[in-house]
Design a protein around this motif. Sequence first.
Motif, PDB file in Angstrom:
ATOM      1  N   GLU A  71       1.241  -1.340  -0.298  1.00  5.80           N
ATOM      2  CA  GLU A  71      -0.559  -0.041   0.030  1.00  5.80           C
ATOM      3  C   GLU A  71       0.657   1.619   0.055  1.00  5.80           C
ATOM      4  O   GLU A  71       0.186   2.549  -0.248  1.00  5.80           O
ATOM      5  CB  GLU A  71      -1.239   0.137   0.978  1.00  5.80           C
ATOM      6  N   GLY A  72       2.260   1.235   0.594  1.00  2.85           N
ATOM      7  CA  GLY A  72       3.304   2.634   0.599  1.00  2.85           C
ATOM      8  C   GLY A  72       2.541   2.521  -1.314  1.00  2.85           C
ATOM      9  O   GLY A  72       3.985   3.698  -1.364  1.00  2.85           O
ATOM     10  N   MET A  73       2.638   2.086  -2.468  1.00  5.94           N
ATOM     11  CA  MET A  73       2.461   2.811  -3.949  1.00  5.94           C
ATOM     12  C   MET A  73       1.926   4.006  -3.872  1.00  5.94           C
ATOM     13  O   MET A  73       1.037   4.447  -4.416  1.00  5.94           O
ATOM     14  CB  MET A  73       2.329   1.756  -4.653  1.00  5.94           C
ATOM     15  N   ALA A  74       0.849   4.192  -2.412  1.00  6.38           N
ATOM     16  CA  ALA A  74       0.221   5.354  -2.466  1.00  6.38           C
ATOM     17  C   ALA A  74       1.072   6.344  -3.103  1.00  6.38           C
ATOM     18  O   ALA A  74       0.691   7.863  -3.446  1.00  6.38           O
ATOM     19  CB  ALA A  74      -1.299   5.168  -1.764  1.00  6.38           C
ATOM     20  N   ALA A  75       1.697   6.868  -1.417  1.00  4.21           N
ATOM     21  CA  ALA A  75       2.858   7.601  -1.651  1.00  4.21           C
ATOM     22  C   ALA A  75       3.276   7.915  -3.038  1.00  4.21           C
ATOM     23  O   ALA A  75       3.584   8.980  -3.149  1.00  4.21           O
ATOM     24  CB  ALA A  75       3.931   7.308  -0.537  1.00  4.21           C
ATOM     25  N   VAL A  76       3.293   6.646  -3.610  1.00  7.50           N
ATOM     26  CA  VAL A  76       5.177   7.361  -5.178  1.00  7.50           C
ATOM     27  C   VAL A  76       3.742   7.721  -5.845  1.00  7.50           C
ATOM     28  O   VAL A  76       4.532   8.449  -6.252  1.00  7.50           O
ATOM     29  CB  VAL A  76       5.265   5.298  -5.694  1.00  7.50           C
ATOM     30  N   ALA A  77       2.652   7.260  -5.842  1.00  9.24           N
ATOM     31  CA  ALA A  77       1.796   7.932  -6.533  1.00  9.24           C
ATOM     32  C   ALA A  77       0.890   9.618  -6.506  1.00  9.24           C
ATOM     33  O   ALA A  77       1.399  10.624  -7.291  1.00  9.24           O
ATOM     34  CB  ALA A  77       0.192   7.393  -6.932  1.00  9.24           C
ATOM     35  N   HIS A  78       1.551   9.609  -5.601  1.00  9.37           N
ATOM     36  CA  HIS A  78       1.683  11.265  -5.310  1.00  9.37           C
ATOM     37  C   HIS A  78       2.461  12.213  -5.097  1.00  9.37           C
ATOM     38  O   HIS A  78       2.454  13.108  -5.406  1.00  9.37           O
ATOM     39  CB  HIS A  78       1.452  10.869  -3.116  1.00  9.37           C
ATOM     40  N   ALA A  79       3.427  11.175  -4.991  1.00 10.78           N
ATOM     41  CA  ALA A  79       4.576  12.378  -5.327  1.00 10.78           C
ATOM     42  C   ALA A  79       4.824  12.366  -6.129  1.00 10.78           C
ATOM     43  O   ALA A  79       6.125  12.896  -7.013  1.00 10.78           O
ATOM     44  CB  ALA A  79       6.022  10.837  -5.537  1.00 10.78           C
ATOM     45  N   LEU A  80       3.669  11.821  -7.722  1.00 12.04           N
ATOM     46  CA  LEU A  80       4.541  12.234  -9.134  1.00 12.04           C
ATOM     47  C   LEU A  80       2.717  13.211  -9.935  1.00 12.04           C
ATOM     48  O   LEU A  80       2.177  13.577  -8.877  1.00 12.04           O
ATOM     49  CB  LEU A  80       3.752  10.667  -9.870  1.00 12.04           C
ATOM     50  N   ILE A  85       2.620   8.981 -17.303  1.00 15.26           N
ATOM     51  CA  ILE A  85       2.558   7.195 -17.684  1.00 15.26           C
ATOM     52  C   ILE A  85       3.212   6.726 -17.326  1.00 15.26           C
ATOM     53  O   ILE A  85       4.525   6.552 -16.722  1.00 15.26           O
ATOM     54  CB  ILE A  85       2.543   7.146 -19.440  1.00 15.26           C
ATOM     55  N   ALA A  86       1.902   5.182 -16.718  1.00 14.31           N
ATOM     56  CA  ALA A  86       2.496   4.529 -15.534  1.00 14.31           C
ATOM     57  C   ALA A  86       1.729   2.946 -15.588  1.00 14.31           C
ATOM     58  O   ALA A  86       1.339   2.835 -15.976  1.00 14.31           O
ATOM     59  CB  ALA A  86       1.884   4.929 -14.007  1.00 14.31           C
ATOM     60  N   PHE A  87       3.416   2.225 -15.838  1.00 14.95           N
ATOM     61  CA  PHE A  87       3.346   0.737 -16.288  1.00 14.95           C
ATOM     62  C   PHE A  87       2.901  -0.088 -14.625  1.00 14.95           C
ATOM     63  O   PHE A  87       4.288   0.094 -14.192  1.00 14.95           O
ATOM     64  CB  PHE A  87       4.186   0.396 -17.362  1.00 14.95           C
ATOM     65  N   LEU A  88       2.391  -0.595 -14.311  1.00 15.82           N
ATOM     66  CA  LEU A  88       2.241  -1.134 -12.911  1.00 15.82           C
ATOM     67  C   LEU A  88       2.404  -2.267 -12.981  1.00 15.82           C
ATOM     68  O   LEU A  88       2.378  -3.355 -13.627  1.00 15.82           O
ATOM     69  CB  LEU A  88       0.985  -0.395 -12.542  1.00 15.82           C
ATOM     70  N   HIS A  89       3.125  -2.454 -11.995  1.00 12.12           N
ATOM     71  CA  HIS A  89       2.609  -3.688 -10.780  1.00 12.12           C
ATOM     72  C   HIS A  89       1.162  -4.366 -10.996  1.00 12.12           C
ATOM     73  O   HIS A  89       0.760  -3.267 -10.414  1.00 12.12           O
ATOM     74  CB  HIS A  89       3.876  -3.901 -10.142  1.00 12.12           C
ATOM     75  N   TYR A  90       1.502  -5.682 -11.250  1.00 12.68           N
ATOM     76  CA  TYR A  90      -0.779  -5.965 -10.370  1.00 12.68           C
ATOM     77  C   TYR A  90      -0.416  -6.263  -9.135  1.00 12.68           C
ATOM     78  O   TYR A  90      -1.667  -6.326  -8.667  1.00 12.68           O
ATOM     79  CB  TYR A  90      -0.489  -7.346 -11.506  1.00 12.68           C
ATOM     80  N   ARG A  91      -0.065  -5.722  -8.157  1.00 15.21           N
ATOM     81  CA  ARG A  91       0.036  -5.421  -6.236  1.00 15.21           C
ATOM     82  C   ARG A  91      -0.611  -3.972  -6.321  1.00 15.21           C
ATOM     83  O   ARG A  91      -0.018  -3.479  -5.122  1.00 15.21           O
ATOM     84  CB  ARG A  91       1.153  -6.217  -5.630  1.00 15.21           C
ATOM     85  N   ASP A  92      -0.377  -2.852  -7.402  1.00 13.14           N
ATOM     86  CA  ASP A  92      -0.365  -1.917  -7.469  1.00 13.14           C
ATOM     87  C   ASP A  92      -1.967  -1.049  -7.177  1.00 13.14           C
ATOM     88  O   ASP A  92      -1.770   0.317  -7.931  1.00 13.14           O
ATOM     89  CB  ASP A  92       0.172  -0.854  -8.357  1.00 13.14           C
ATOM     90  N   ALA A  93      -2.783  -1.362  -6.483  1.00 19.30           N
ATOM     91  CA  ALA A  93      -3.837  -0.848  -6.447  1.00 19.30           C
ATOM     92  C   ALA A  93      -3.601   0.698  -6.204  1.00 19.30           C
ATOM     93  O   ALA A  93      -4.293   1.216  -6.160  1.00 19.30           O
ATOM     94  CB  ALA A  93      -5.177  -1.944  -5.858  1.00 19.30           C
ATOM     95  N   ALA A  94      -2.690   0.317  -4.736  1.00 20.87           N
ATOM     96  CA  ALA A  94      -3.077   2.004  -4.144  1.00 20.87           C
ATOM     97  C   ALA A  94      -2.902   2.713  -4.616  1.00 20.87           C
ATOM     98  O   ALA A  94      -2.942   3.608  -4.394  1.00 20.87           O
ATOM     99  CB  ALA A  94      -2.296   1.610  -2.742  1.00 20.87           C
TER     100      ALA A  94
END
Length: 730
Positions: A71-80, A85-94
């Motif tokens: 779920e820490g990937m939510a913070a990565v999204a917020h930094a962008l 364009i984002a090509f995501l890992h399948y565990r990146d719902a957050a």
Amino acid sequence: MDRAQIVHENFLTRVAKRDFPDGVAPRPGLTNPDAVSLYRSQVLSRALDRTSRAMQKAGQGFYTIGSSGHEGMAAVAHALRPTDIAFLHYRDAAFQIARAEQVPGQQIAWDMLLSFACSKEDPTSGGRHKVLGSKALMIPPQTSTIASHLPKAVGAAYSLGAARRHDPEHRELPEDGIAICSFGDASANHSTAQGAINTAGWTSVQSTPLPLLFVCEDNGIGISVKTPKGWIQASMEHRPGIKYFQANGLDIYETYAVAREASEYVRTRRKPAFLHLKTVRLYGHAGADVPTTYLSKAEVEADENNDPLLHSVRLLDQAGALSPEQALKIYEDTCARTDRVAAQAAKRPHLANAAEVMASLIPPKRVCKPTNGPSPEARAKAFGGDMRAMDDPQPMSRLINWALTDLMLEHPEIVCMGEDVGRKGGVYGVTQKLQQRFGPDRVIDTLLDEQSILGLAIGMGHNGFIPIPEIQFLAYLHNAEDQIRGEAATLPFFSNGQFTNPMVLRIAGLGYQKGFGGHFHNDNSLAVLRDIPGVVIACPSTGADAARMLRECVRLAREEQRVVVFLEPIALYPMRDLHEAQDGGWMTTYPSADRRIELGEVGVHADGNDLAIVTYGNGHYLSKQALPELEAAGIKARIIDLRWLAPLPVDALRAAIKPCAHVLIVDECRRTGSQSEALMTFFTEENPSTPIARVVAEDSFIATGPAYAAPLPSKDGIVAAALKLTGGRV
């Protein structure tokens, strides 16, 4: 009790008791409202994981690979930025949920639950798969890919710099954008990932702009196989041309701060960076996976003790942003709301038939600016002395070169790429002078890696370019075929036609090369391409046809957003003569620029009604050689050049063979898995009473030396088969 329920109850109990895992104080950077928003995104991601399992048990959902622990990937999204364009890992719902908070008007819970339910109202895939993806959020959909999305992320990043120099008509991405791709620590070991990371570094050290952020979500395990401790850092920290960053993905404050630093480095320096994010994996790999079958209970519980949501509640409390009681209320309310929404999503309609499933296999057409072709002045400057030779018959290789030149003059968004295509002009000289004419930006000498060549093309197609990648030999495609099967061809299907990556993939191939053998240079198998839904396969046999078909292939890519394979028969590149030395019977003149051969249009040569010889490529050449002997035997034949191998031009074939009493298929590919199998089936189903036979290659590799053509169809073999089929005699 399953691990998902254990994690859920642990969270409720420990938050109520204020029993949090140890950790550092919140790093500065996140405002309180933003931190709370990220927590809400994390909680919704967790709730969706739990709901997806409940939906599967109820027969209402069909996908349970979750994001819990990531779920820490939510913070990565917020930094962008949401336009990156984002090509995501399948565990990146957050990540997707947090990005949805950056774009007004999103209903992310509803949209994702429609995807879980495979409803045809799912706004991303239209019910074809549970995917992370959204056109509004600039997230091309990915399924359970194992790093196969990394090469195209490199291509998309490259396209950002290329678009500044040559702005394509259908550009999708902002000039100051970056690309991001995320993947797991286990996927980092895949050759596709290693090739993409190597390509990024190779490009960066040459000072070519490549604004790409790799994010490796390191949870220490790939299904059941552990990643050696320290492996990701040791293998990635000192890669040339790529700056390494590391963060604790359990801490949203630290993750945001480091992701912000990494993304700003990429954005301002236009260079790639590698963000190594430490995470945990909760629940196991997917719904059916029981982690305690391969991990000790102590190891499983240690990860559960490090639940990132527990860390977030602790950090929010310490920052004064949210009390544990408030955090618990958000969690409980979100879980309840997700269950309510899921109950409604499960009732929405599904795809009902094959036609609905297949509706997005072919991308939608797009409006393109009209072009009038290159000006006489531009052509004179580009072609130079070649202009004087255009009225004279030429071999195929030269006419393909001229067609590429005219097309690149007419369409500035065309970019050619491949090994040796630039300075050398290709192994067979087909791309000679193109780099001199159009520069290294548009005729790119790549590194020796077919996956990276195709990934570059796919990524550039995402940003409005018309890529024309080259694979040197047909056999080399097998190193990278999944880039076409698993990525390029599936993108419109899984995005309901919202994302496309058009291209014209040039491949030199097929047999009959003297002095070459093995399966490296004389490769006569197209089976790997023929069964990919939606892909167009073109195969010319003469130079004039090659030029006219290549123009149609570019039109298909530019206007209809198709993935097209243009297969060029190597043995026919230099072919000049047909029956006798120096008769010039196989050379043709360059057709005027307005002439094309449309998709599905076959070539009919001669007008005999006794026998239709259905063939393509080298088979057309050999059949032409056989015609005089057949005529001498009293057999009036016609030759039908398929030209288009996928989809088979069935309507044109039906009309072309209608007057003929017999059908002979000449197929230079192998007996097993060749076009001849599909053609035999088609003709038999169409008219079972028509006598039909085939001349094909043996199920063999091709030898070097004098026996190079032994397993392949020959002129004599065609004559013998025709005589036997028709009952004729010499």
